[in-house]
Scaffold this motif. Structure first.
Motif, PDB file in Angstrom:
ATOM      1  N   ALA A 215     -39.241  -7.643 -47.623  1.00 33.19           N
ATOM      2  CA  ALA A 215     -40.344  -6.757 -47.255  1.00 33.19           C
ATOM      3  C   ALA A 215     -40.839  -5.977 -48.465  1.00 33.19           C
ATOM      4  O   ALA A 215     -42.050  -5.786 -48.641  1.00 33.19           O
ATOM      5  CB  ALA A 215     -39.894  -5.797 -46.149  1.00 33.19           C
ATOM      6  N   GLY A 216     -39.903  -5.542 -49.310  1.00 34.20           N
ATOM      7  CA  GLY A 216     -40.300  -4.802 -50.505  1.00 34.20           C
ATOM      8  C   GLY A 216     -41.104  -5.658 -51.472  1.00 34.20           C
ATOM      9  O   GLY A 216     -42.122  -5.207 -52.015  1.00 34.20           O
ATOM     10  N   LEU A 217     -40.668  -6.893 -51.690  1.00 35.28           N
ATOM     11  CA  LEU A 217     -41.410  -7.785 -52.583  1.00 35.28           C
ATOM     12  C   LEU A 217     -42.781  -8.126 -52.010  1.00 35.28           C
ATOM     13  O   LEU A 217     -43.779  -8.175 -52.739  1.00 35.28           O
ATOM     14  CB  LEU A 217     -40.603  -9.061 -52.835  1.00 35.28           C
ATOM     15  CG  LEU A 217     -39.327  -8.898 -53.664  1.00 35.28           C
ATOM     16  CD1 LEU A 217     -38.552 -10.205 -53.712  1.00 35.28           C
ATOM     17  CD2 LEU A 217     -39.654  -8.429 -55.079  1.00 35.28           C
ATOM     18  N   SER A 218     -42.837  -8.373 -50.695  1.00 32.37           N
ATOM     19  CA  SER A 218     -44.128  -8.657 -50.060  1.00 32.37           C
ATOM     20  C   SER A 218     -45.032  -7.430 -50.107  1.00 32.37           C
ATOM     21  O   SER A 218     -46.248  -7.542 -50.272  1.00 32.37           O
ATOM     22  CB  SER A 218     -43.914  -9.101 -48.607  1.00 32.37           C
ATOM     23  OG  SER A 218     -43.205 -10.317 -48.548  1.00 32.37           O
ATOM     24  N   PHE A 219     -44.442  -6.248 -49.972  1.00 34.06           N
ATOM     25  CA  PHE A 219     -45.203  -5.003 -50.056  1.00 34.06           C
ATOM     26  C   PHE A 219     -45.850  -4.857 -51.432  1.00 34.06           C
ATOM     27  O   PHE A 219     -46.979  -4.363 -51.561  1.00 34.06           O
ATOM     28  CB  PHE A 219     -44.281  -3.817 -49.776  1.00 34.06           C
ATOM     29  CG  PHE A 219     -44.984  -2.495 -49.689  1.00 34.06           C
ATOM     30  CD1 PHE A 219     -45.536  -2.069 -48.492  1.00 34.06           C
ATOM     31  CD2 PHE A 219     -45.097  -1.671 -50.803  1.00 34.06           C
ATOM     32  CE1 PHE A 219     -46.188  -0.841 -48.408  1.00 34.06           C
ATOM     33  CE2 PHE A 219     -45.741  -0.452 -50.735  1.00 34.06           C
ATOM     34  CZ  PHE A 219     -46.293  -0.037 -49.525  1.00 34.06           C
ATOM     35  N   LEU A 220     -45.130  -5.317 -52.464  1.00 32.92           N
ATOM     36  CA  LEU A 220     -45.658  -5.238 -53.834  1.00 32.92           C
ATOM     37  C   LEU A 220     -46.556  -6.413 -54.189  1.00 32.92           C
ATOM     38  O   LEU A 220     -47.074  -6.473 -55.304  1.00 32.92           O
ATOM     39  CB  LEU A 220     -44.488  -5.183 -54.823  1.00 32.92           C
ATOM     40  CG  LEU A 220     -43.577  -3.952 -54.725  1.00 32.92           C
ATOM     41  CD1 LEU A 220     -42.377  -4.109 -55.642  1.00 32.92           C
ATOM     42  CD2 LEU A 220     -44.351  -2.681 -55.069  1.00 32.92           C
ATOM     43  N   GLY A 221     -46.713  -7.351 -53.240  1.00 35.72           N
ATOM     44  CA  GLY A 221     -47.549  -8.516 -53.498  1.00 35.72           C
ATOM     45  C   GLY A 221     -46.830  -9.632 -54.219  1.00 35.72           C
ATOM     46  O   GLY A 221     -47.469 -10.577 -54.704  1.00 35.72           O
ATOM     47  N   LEU A 222     -45.497  -9.564 -54.283  1.00 36.57           N
ATOM     48  CA  LEU A 222     -44.716 -10.567 -55.004  1.00 36.57           C
ATOM     49  C   LEU A 222     -43.925 -11.478 -54.072  1.00 36.57           C
ATOM     50  O   LEU A 222     -43.170 -12.326 -54.536  1.00 36.57           O
ATOM     51  CB  LEU A 222     -43.738  -9.873 -55.968  1.00 36.57           C
ATOM     52  CG  LEU A 222     -44.360  -9.008 -57.060  1.00 36.57           C
ATOM     53  CD1 LEU A 222     -43.279  -8.283 -57.835  1.00 36.57           C
ATOM     54  CD2 LEU A 222     -45.226  -9.841 -57.990  1.00 36.57           C
ATOM     55  N   GLY A 223     -44.087 -11.296 -52.767  1.00 33.25           N
ATOM     56  CA  GLY A 223     -43.327 -12.082 -51.811  1.00 33.25           C
ATOM     57  C   GLY A 223     -44.158 -13.176 -51.175  1.00 33.25           C
ATOM     58  O   GLY A 223     -44.906 -13.894 -51.850  1.00 33.25           O
ATOM     59  N   VAL A 224     -44.025 -13.308 -49.858  1.00 28.91           N
ATOM     60  CA  VAL A 224     -44.801 -14.297 -49.112  1.00 28.91           C
ATOM     61  C   VAL A 224     -46.274 -13.962 -49.233  1.00 28.91           C
ATOM     62  O   VAL A 224     -46.692 -12.825 -49.003  1.00 28.91           O
ATOM     63  CB  VAL A 224     -44.364 -14.308 -47.636  1.00 28.91           C
ATOM     64  CG1 VAL A 224     -45.172 -15.322 -46.852  1.00 28.91           C
ATOM     65  CG2 VAL A 224     -42.870 -14.627 -47.537  1.00 28.91           C
ATOM     66  N   GLN A 225     -47.075 -14.951 -49.588  1.00 26.54           N
ATOM     67  CA  GLN A 225     -48.473 -14.708 -49.906  1.00 26.54           C
ATOM     68  C   GLN A 225     -49.394 -14.897 -48.693  1.00 26.54           C
ATOM     69  O   GLN A 225     -49.124 -15.713 -47.814  1.00 26.54           O
ATOM     70  CB  GLN A 225     -48.929 -15.656 -51.026  1.00 26.54           C
ATOM     71  CG  GLN A 225     -48.207 -15.420 -52.338  1.00 26.54           C
ATOM     72  CD  GLN A 225     -48.436 -14.035 -52.894  1.00 26.54           C
ATOM     73  OE1 GLN A 225     -49.541 -13.692 -53.288  1.00 26.54           O
ATOM     74  NE2 GLN A 225     -47.396 -13.212 -52.913  1.00 26.54           N
ATOM     75  N   PRO A 226     -50.502 -14.118 -48.651  1.00 28.56           N
ATOM     76  CA  PRO A 226     -51.503 -14.295 -47.593  1.00 28.56           C
ATOM     77  C   PRO A 226     -52.079 -15.710 -47.645  1.00 28.56           C
ATOM     78  O   PRO A 226     -52.104 -16.327 -48.712  1.00 28.56           O
ATOM     79  CB  PRO A 226     -52.564 -13.241 -47.951  1.00 28.56           C
ATOM     80  CG  PRO A 226     -51.853 -12.258 -48.829  1.00 28.56           C
ATOM     81  CD  PRO A 226     -50.830 -13.046 -49.579  1.00 28.56           C
ATOM     82  N   PRO A 227     -52.541 -16.217 -46.489  1.00 27.82           N
ATOM     83  CA  PRO A 227     -52.687 -15.514 -45.209  1.00 27.82           C
ATOM     84  C   PRO A 227     -51.441 -15.518 -44.341  1.00 27.82           C
ATOM     85  O   PRO A 227     -51.493 -15.064 -43.205  1.00 27.82           O
ATOM     86  CB  PRO A 227     -53.806 -16.311 -44.539  1.00 27.82           C
ATOM     87  CG  PRO A 227     -53.602 -17.711 -45.024  1.00 27.82           C
ATOM     88  CD  PRO A 227     -53.135 -17.575 -46.450  1.00 27.82           C
ATOM     89  N   THR A 228     -50.309 -16.051 -44.848  1.00 32.84           N
ATOM     90  CA  THR A 228     -49.085 -16.059 -44.058  1.00 32.84           C
ATOM     91  C   THR A 228     -48.675 -14.630 -43.720  1.00 32.84           C
ATOM     92  O   THR A 228     -48.586 -13.775 -44.605  1.00 32.84           O
ATOM     93  CB  THR A 228     -47.952 -16.746 -44.821  1.00 32.84           C
ATOM     94  OG1 THR A 228     -48.345 -18.077 -45.161  1.00 32.84           O
ATOM     95  CG2 THR A 228     -46.689 -16.800 -43.985  1.00 32.84           C
ATOM     96  N   ALA A 229     -48.421 -14.381 -42.462  1.00 39.33           N
ATOM     97  CA  ALA A 229     -48.060 -13.033 -42.028  1.00 39.33           C
ATOM     98  C   ALA A 229     -46.607 -12.737 -42.364  1.00 39.33           C
ATOM     99  O   ALA A 229     -45.731 -13.579 -42.185  1.00 39.33           O
ATOM    100  CB  ALA A 229     -48.283 -12.890 -40.524  1.00 39.33           C
TER     101      ALA A 229
END
Length: 278
Positions: A215-229
């Motif tokens: 969640a932290g990496l996705s919050f920073l834009g470094l995790g699972v990429q859009p449009p994947t929720a």
């Protein structure tokens, strides 16, 4: 009546398991539980509050900045968070257990080299190592799993090393070695089954931590990429609308809290049970 109360008490005592199972069920059956396509946009219905109704359809948790249904994205987002956490725990656990058993059983220079390597990884802040590695490899589902496994395997190695040292000199292990059993046979049949309990506790606690890291990496834009929720990316988007559309960040944040809480409580219960059994 006493039996009914006792049964209800037992069910309530294991509520973290039921909560965790419910969240896993949401992820597994997301296509059947989600009321809408999580990526379907409706710009005329953007930033609508929970309970918003349009053309006979009810958006129970409201819509986001693109008019997408928050409930559907929340349900599908559980898939990304749970899949990343589960695969990361599995990969880091396998690597850490192999390293820890090798160091605890082989001793000598193998022990020294492997455990100094563990110390080096443990000395680096996990989230910093994760951010640097993702920045090098690039964001994405597979890369996030690799990064999280790379940052967390030393904890398994440390626990496995200590448990292996405690068992390696037991009489039945010594007897197996004296009868010509190979190191792989001794480790697989005599040591691993006797240390699996503490490792399951570590894996359960690590699961909650992996969810937070993802969640932290996705919050920073470094995790699972859009449009994947994913819950992290939903919270990242929702922070820009926290004053006017609080539900975008609040609901995924609440789901994240419940998942981590249930995983940690299950780990504590397992630890207590294993401790009582010794």
């Amino acid at each position: 009546m006493k039996r009914i109360l006792s049964l209800l008490g037992t069910i309530w005592a294991w509520w973290p398991v039921w909560l965790f199972a419910a969240l896993v069920a949401f992820a597994i059956f997301a296509p059947w539980l989600a009321p809408f396509d999580p990526d379907r946009q409706n710009l005329l219905g953007r930033l609508k509050s929970p309970g918003f109704e349009s053309r006979g359809a009810v958006y129970l948790l409201g819509t986001d900045e693109l008019g997408r249904d928050v409930l559907s994205r929340l349900i599908y987002g559980s898939r990304a968070s749970l899949a990343v956490a589960a695969l990361s725990v599995l990969l880091s656990g396998v690597v850490g257990v192999l390293v820890g058993m090798a160091a605890g059983y082989m001793r000598g220079w193998v022990e020294t080299v492997l455990m100094r390597l563990v110390d080096i990884f443990l000395s680096i802040p996990a989230i910093l190592l994760a951010i640097i590695t993702v920045a090098v490899l690039g964001p994405g589902f597979v890369n996030v799993i690799i990064v999280l496994a790379l940052t967390r395997w030393p904890r398994y190695a440390r626990v496995t090393y200590g448990q292996t040292l405690a068992i390696a000199d037991r009489p039945y292990v010594t007897l197996a070695r004296s009868m010509g059993a190979s190191p792989l046979r001794v480790l697989g049949l005599h040591i691993l089954p006797n240390i699996i309990g503490p490792l399951l506790v570590v894996a359960t606690l690590e699961f909650g931590l992996m969810v937070l890291f993802e969640a932290g990496l996705s919050f920073l834009g470094l995790g699972v990429q859009p449009p994947t929720a994913s819950w992290g990316s939903m919270m990242s988007t929702g922070r820009n609308y926290i004053a006017t559309a609080w539900w975008i960040a609040m609901f995924p944040g609440g789901a994240l809290f419940l998942l981590v809480l249930s995983a940690n409580l299950i780990g504590d219960r397992l630890g207590d049970r294993i401790g009582e059994g010794r």
